[in-house]
Design an enzyme around this catalytic site. Structure first.
Site, PDB file in Angstrom:
ATOM      1  N   ILE A 146       4.789   3.903   2.963  1.00 30.92           N
ATOM      2  CA  ILE A 146       4.553   2.676   2.207  1.00 30.92           C
ATOM      3  C   ILE A 146       4.395   1.572   3.233  1.00 30.92           C
ATOM      4  O   ILE A 146       5.278   1.339   4.058  1.00 30.92           O
ATOM      5  CB  ILE A 146       5.710   2.343   1.254  1.00 30.92           C
ATOM      6  N   THR A 198      -2.344  10.638   5.840  1.00 29.35           N
ATOM      7  CA  THR A 198      -2.052  11.995   5.397  1.00 29.35           C
ATOM      8  C   THR A 198      -3.319  12.842   5.464  1.00 29.35           C
ATOM      9  O   THR A 198      -3.285  14.013   5.838  1.00 29.35           O
ATOM     10  CB  THR A 198      -1.509  11.970   3.958  1.00 29.35           C
ATOM     11  N   ASP A 254       0.865  -1.184   0.000  1.00 24.20           N
ATOM     12  CA  ASP A 254       0.000   0.000   0.000  1.00 24.20           C
ATOM     13  C   ASP A 254       0.898   1.229   0.000  1.00 24.20           C
ATOM     14  O   ASP A 254       1.497   1.571   1.016  1.00 24.20           O
ATOM     15  CB  ASP A 254      -0.909  -0.021   1.235  1.00 24.20           C
ATOM     16  N   THR A 267       2.369   9.412   2.550  1.00 24.67           N
ATOM     17  CA  THR A 267       3.337   9.563   3.640  1.00 24.67           C
ATOM     18  C   THR A 267       4.144   8.298   3.880  1.00 24.67           C
ATOM     19  O   THR A 267       5.354   8.353   4.057  1.00 24.67           O
ATOM     20  CB  THR A 267       2.611   9.945   4.948  1.00 24.67           C
ATOM     21  N   ASP A 308      -7.070   2.941  -2.192  1.00 18.67           N
ATOM     22  CA  ASP A 308      -6.926   2.550  -0.795  1.00 18.67           C
ATOM     23  C   ASP A 308      -8.284   2.506  -0.109  1.00 18.67           C
ATOM     24  O   ASP A 308      -8.549   1.623   0.724  1.00 18.67           O
ATOM     25  CB  ASP A 308      -5.965   3.485  -0.050  1.00 18.67           C
ATOM     26  N   ARG A 309      -9.164   3.433  -0.474  1.00 24.08           N
ATOM     27  CA  ARG A 309     -10.513   3.445   0.098  1.00 24.08           C
ATOM     28  C   ARG A 309     -11.316   2.238  -0.389  1.00 24.08           C
ATOM     29  O   ARG A 309     -12.097   1.656   0.374  1.00 24.08           O
ATOM     30  CB  ARG A 309     -11.222   4.744  -0.277  1.00 24.08           C
TER      31      ARG A 309
END
Length: 269
Positions: free
Chosen positions: A12, A136, A6, A10, A112-113
């Site tokens: 990994i 972030t 992922d 900011t 990601d969501r």
């Protein structure tokens, strides 16, 4: 083993899963600072350094990136270094996840969501789920009891707000993020800690309460509110509305997307 990646703005976050289906378990995970100018070869060396001898046990990769430059490099790196006939998935718009995205433009929803939605509905299937991702940005997303992504709210993240305050206020310096002795700070450091932690906690609680009050189906007792993201451990105890902390929700979503993709590939043969 499955390597999940992922790539956020900011951090990994990498994780290795052993087994599959209900028997899948997280073996190890790492967080490293995101450097947007890394090349595909540098990413591969970085990952191999963390994996060590376990790199030879990797049989598949599931990855996403919200950083466009690193998404391009992942497209090159994954097949080059983890090819060998293994099944890989790079979660991008258009990849089938089984999640209905009930928004104006599904392609705008961060991957990601989407991964969080997949994992949230899988892990908490008994009712609607609200996911609060502390990264972030602070993102509050709603998933229906049917597993539909209904939309969400995005606010500046904790660290982003701290940096902005420090950069634009001469007399304010960055402080360690930890609970102060009292909500009423007796010095500048404690006042900042109070404003940051309790202020953001109040923001999250307010957003969650508003979702529960205004969105159909979210006013019942079976709603699960999941905290995830690298700042979740800091905020979990300060927020009254959060019910569970899942530290690798996004990686688990990637694992589930990979399993679905692998099954679809098998049926197509």
């Amino acid at each position: 083993m499955l390597l999940t990646v992922d790539v956020g703005n900011t951090n990994i976050h990498l994780g290795v899963f052993a087994g599959s289906g209900e028997h899948a378990t997280m073996v190890r995970d790492w967080r490293i600072h995101t450097e947007p100018n890394l090349t595909s070869d540098e990413l591969a060396l970085l990952f191999r350094g963390l994996l060590g001898s376990d790199v030879e046990q990797v049989t598949g990769v599931a990855a996403l990136s919200t950083v466009p430059s690193l998404l391009r490099e992942l497209r090159v790196m994954v097949p080059r270094y983890y090819g060998d006939g293994h099944h890989h998935v790079l979660l991008e718009p258009g990849v089938r996840t089984g999640v209905p995205l009930l928004v104006d433009n599904p392609k705008e929803v961060g991957t990601d969501r989407v991964a969080n939605c997949v994992a949230a509905h899988h892990n908490y299937p008994d009712g609607p789920v609200i996911v609060v991702a502390f990264g972030t940005a602070t993102v509050v997303d709603a998933i229906s009891a049917k597993g539909e992504f209904l939309g969400g709210a995005i606010a500046p993240g904790v660290n982003l707000a701290v940096e902005a305050l420090s950069d634009h206020t001469v007399t304010v310096r960055r402080v360690e993020l930890m609970p102060p002795r009292s909500v009423l700070g007796k010095n500048t450091v404690e006042a900042l800690q109070s404003g940051i932690l309790y202020g953001f906690a109040g923001q999250v609680d307010g957003l969650v309460d508003r979702v529960r009050d205004t969105v159909d189906g979210f006013d019942s007792d079976d709603v699960t509110v999941v905290a995830t993201g690298y700042l979740a451990p800091l905020m979990f105890e300060e927020c009254e509305t959060l019910t569970v902390h899942h530290p690798y929700l996004t990686l688990d979503g990637l694992r589930l997307v990979h399993e679905r993709s692998k099954q679809q590939r098998g049926r197509a043969r």
